[in-house]
Design a protein around this motif. Structure first.
Motif, PDB file in Angstrom:
ATOM      1  N   ASP A  39       0.832  -1.203   0.000  1.00  0.00           N
ATOM      2  CA  ASP A  39       0.000   0.000   0.000  1.00  0.00           C
ATOM      3  C   ASP A  39       0.867   1.254   0.000  1.00  0.00           C
ATOM      4  O   ASP A  39       0.587   2.215  -0.722  1.00  0.00           O
ATOM      5  CB  ASP A  39      -0.928   0.026   1.217  1.00  0.00           C
ATOM      6  N   LEU A  40       1.918   1.245   0.815  1.00  0.00           N
ATOM      7  CA  LEU A  40       2.806   2.400   0.874  1.00  0.00           C
ATOM      8  C   LEU A  40       3.546   2.591  -0.445  1.00  0.00           C
ATOM      9  O   LEU A  40       3.694   3.721  -0.920  1.00  0.00           O
ATOM     10  CB  LEU A  40       3.794   2.276   2.039  1.00  0.00           C
ATOM     11  N   LEU A  41       3.998   1.503  -1.057  1.00  0.00           N
ATOM     12  CA  LEU A  41       4.653   1.598  -2.366  1.00  0.00           C
ATOM     13  C   LEU A  41       3.732   2.265  -3.380  1.00  0.00           C
ATOM     14  O   LEU A  41       4.148   3.152  -4.131  1.00  0.00           O
ATOM     15  CB  LEU A  41       5.046   0.204  -2.875  1.00  0.00           C
ATOM     16  N   GLN A  42       2.481   1.851  -3.372  1.00  0.00           N
ATOM     17  CA  GLN A  42       1.511   2.425  -4.306  1.00  0.00           C
ATOM     18  C   GLN A  42       1.264   3.901  -3.985  1.00  0.00           C
ATOM     19  O   GLN A  42       1.233   4.742  -4.886  1.00  0.00           O
ATOM     20  CB  GLN A  42       0.203   1.646  -4.240  1.00  0.00           C
ATOM     21  N   GLU A  43       1.123   4.218  -2.718  1.00  0.00           N
ATOM     22  CA  GLU A  43       0.876   5.598  -2.309  1.00  0.00           C
ATOM     23  C   GLU A  43       2.050   6.503  -2.687  1.00  0.00           C
ATOM     24  O   GLU A  43       1.850   7.625  -3.168  1.00  0.00           O
ATOM     25  CB  GLU A  43       0.636   5.632  -0.803  1.00  0.00           C
ATOM     26  N   ILE A  44       3.271   6.021  -2.492  1.00  0.00           N
ATOM     27  CA  ILE A  44       4.457   6.797  -2.865  1.00  0.00           C
ATOM     28  C   ILE A  44       4.484   7.020  -4.369  1.00  0.00           C
ATOM     29  O   ILE A  44       4.735   8.129  -4.847  1.00  0.00           O
ATOM     30  CB  ILE A  44       5.746   6.101  -2.386  1.00  0.00           C
ATOM     31  N   SER A  45       4.202   5.978  -5.126  1.00  0.00           N
ATOM     32  CA  SER A  45       4.201   6.087  -6.580  1.00  0.00           C
ATOM     33  C   SER A  45       3.162   7.089  -7.062  1.00  0.00           C
ATOM     34  O   SER A  45       3.434   7.902  -7.962  1.00  0.00           O
ATOM     35  CB  SER A  45       3.942   4.722  -7.218  1.00  0.00           C
ATOM     36  N   ILE A  46       1.988   7.057  -6.474  1.00  0.00           N
ATOM     37  CA  ILE A  46       0.924   7.993  -6.852  1.00  0.00           C
ATOM     38  C   ILE A  46       1.334   9.424  -6.537  1.00  0.00           C
ATOM     39  O   ILE A  46       1.192  10.327  -7.371  1.00  0.00           O
ATOM     40  CB  ILE A  46      -0.402   7.625  -6.143  1.00  0.00           C
ATOM     41  N   LEU A  71       9.840   9.580   1.711  1.00  0.00           N
ATOM     42  CA  LEU A  71       9.938   9.740   3.162  1.00  0.00           C
ATOM     43  C   LEU A  71       8.784  10.569   3.722  1.00  0.00           C
ATOM     44  O   LEU A  71       8.237  10.242   4.772  1.00  0.00           O
ATOM     45  CB  LEU A  71      11.278  10.360   3.536  1.00  0.00           C
ATOM     46  N   ASN A  72       8.397  11.615   3.008  1.00  0.00           N
ATOM     47  CA  ASN A  72       7.269  12.416   3.471  1.00  0.00           C
ATOM     48  C   ASN A  72       5.981  11.608   3.497  1.00  0.00           C
ATOM     49  O   ASN A  72       5.205  11.683   4.452  1.00  0.00           O
ATOM     50  CB  ASN A  72       7.092  13.674   2.615  1.00  0.00           C
ATOM     51  N   VAL A  73       5.749  10.822   2.455  1.00  0.00           N
ATOM     52  CA  VAL A  73       4.554   9.980   2.417  1.00  0.00           C
ATOM     53  C   VAL A  73       4.605   8.959   3.550  1.00  0.00           C
ATOM     54  O   VAL A  73       3.618   8.741   4.263  1.00  0.00           O
ATOM     55  CB  VAL A  73       4.397   9.281   1.048  1.00  0.00           C
ATOM     56  N   PRO A 121      10.396   8.135  13.199  1.00  0.00           N
ATOM     57  CA  PRO A 121      10.357   8.336  11.743  1.00  0.00           C
ATOM     58  C   PRO A 121      11.486   9.181  11.160  1.00  0.00           C
ATOM     59  O   PRO A 121      12.098   8.788  10.169  1.00  0.00           O
ATOM     60  CB  PRO A 121       8.989   8.982  11.504  1.00  0.00           C
ATOM     61  N   LEU A 122      11.799  10.331  11.747  1.00  0.00           N
ATOM     62  CA  LEU A 122      12.858  11.175  11.186  1.00  0.00           C
ATOM     63  C   LEU A 122      14.220  10.504  11.317  1.00  0.00           C
ATOM     64  O   LEU A 122      15.024  10.521  10.377  1.00  0.00           O
ATOM     65  CB  LEU A 122      12.884  12.556  11.844  1.00  0.00           C
ATOM     66  N   ASP A 123      14.487   9.875  12.458  1.00  0.00           N
ATOM     67  CA  ASP A 123      15.752   9.166  12.638  1.00  0.00           C
ATOM     68  C   ASP A 123      15.862   8.015  11.649  1.00  0.00           C
ATOM     69  O   ASP A 123      16.939   7.743  11.109  1.00  0.00           O
ATOM     70  CB  ASP A 123      15.882   8.649  14.071  1.00  0.00           C
ATOM     71  N   ARG A 124      14.756   7.334  11.407  1.00  0.00           N
ATOM     72  CA  ARG A 124      14.719   6.244  10.434  1.00  0.00           C
ATOM     73  C   ARG A 124      15.122   6.762   9.056  1.00  0.00           C
ATOM     74  O   ARG A 124      15.922   6.158   8.348  1.00  0.00           O
ATOM     75  CB  ARG A 124      13.294   5.679  10.395  1.00  0.00           C
ATOM     76  N   ALA A 125      14.571   7.910   8.686  1.00  0.00           N
ATOM     77  CA  ALA A 125      14.905   8.509   7.397  1.00  0.00           C
ATOM     78  C   ALA A 125      16.385   8.863   7.322  1.00  0.00           C
ATOM     79  O   ALA A 125      17.048   8.597   6.311  1.00  0.00           O
ATOM     80  CB  ALA A 125      14.043   9.749   7.167  1.00  0.00           C
ATOM     81  N   LEU A 126      16.917   9.444   8.396  1.00  0.00           N
ATOM     82  CA  LEU A 126      18.341   9.797   8.428  1.00  0.00           C
ATOM     83  C   LEU A 126      19.223   8.573   8.230  1.00  0.00           C
ATOM     84  O   LEU A 126      20.174   8.591   7.446  1.00  0.00           O
ATOM     85  CB  LEU A 126      18.683  10.465   9.761  1.00  0.00           C
ATOM     86  N   VAL A 127      18.910   7.497   8.944  1.00  0.00           N
ATOM     87  CA  VAL A 127      19.711   6.276   8.845  1.00  0.00           C
ATOM     88  C   VAL A 127      19.624   5.686   7.435  1.00  0.00           C
ATOM     89  O   VAL A 127      20.639   5.274   6.864  1.00  0.00           O
ATOM     90  CB  VAL A 127      19.288   5.253   9.923  1.00  0.00           C
TER      91      VAL A 127
END
Length: 173
Positions: A39-46, A71-73, A121-127
């Motif tokens: 679902d997230l893959l599809q949402e990011i693609s959209i 990352l924002n999505v 979430p933000l730390d996850r994105a940084l890593v």
């Protein structure tokens, strides 16, 4: 409203295909459940497609732009479904990890994704961006923070992880 030309759709699909690893990595790191990842893959693609008309290759690389959208999505979705995720805390499957050369590599990769998923979430994105060999400047561009802030936050995350695993026995090879 103008419709996208076939050439625009083809160009977008080509770029997205070339950089699909970014989207997969973000989805894998933000969703434990395989269906949620899809679902997230599809949402990011959209969202990427909807924003593609505003993409300016002179201002950013496609990979940086796509990371920012992905990352924002993902972060927005995490915030929106936080209550639901608490009820799914027992999900531990990470069934789409990249292939590992050995069982030990697979175990380490599984442990790495588990550690990444436990981060805010933000730390996850940084890593994720750091593991993808992005510079502090690139990380800052993607996340909308300064390069020095990215460096400082990464240093703190690394320090926390070192402390967290200080008592974990390591095997001497």
């Amino acid at each position: 409203m103008t419709t996208a030309t076939e050439a625009q759709r083809h160009h977008f699909a080509e770029l997205l295909g070339q950089h699909q690893g970014i989207v997969l990595k973000v989805a894998r790191s933000y969703c434990r459940d395989a269906e949620d990842r899809r679902d997230l893959l599809q949402e990011i693609s959209i969202q990427a497609w909807q924003g593609f008309a505003g993409f300016d290759a002179t201002r950013a690389q496609f990979s940086t732009w796509l990371y920012r959208i992905a990352l924002n999505v993902a972060i927005t979705r995490v915030r929106a479904v936080r209550v639901r995720q608490r009820h799914h805390a027992d999900n531990h499957d990470i069934d789409t990890l990249p292939a590992a050369d050995t069982t030990e590599d697979a175990a380490q990769l599984t442990q790495l994704y588990a550690v990444i998923q436990a981060l805010p979430p933000l730390d996850r994105a940084l890593v994720l961006l750091h593991l993808d060999d992005c510079s502090h400047r690139q990380i800052g561009e993607v996340l909308g923070i300064s390069a020095s802030n990215a460096a400082t936050r990464l240093h703190r995350i690394k320090q926390q992880l070192r402390e967290q695993f200080a008592d974990t026995p390591t095997r001497q090879g």
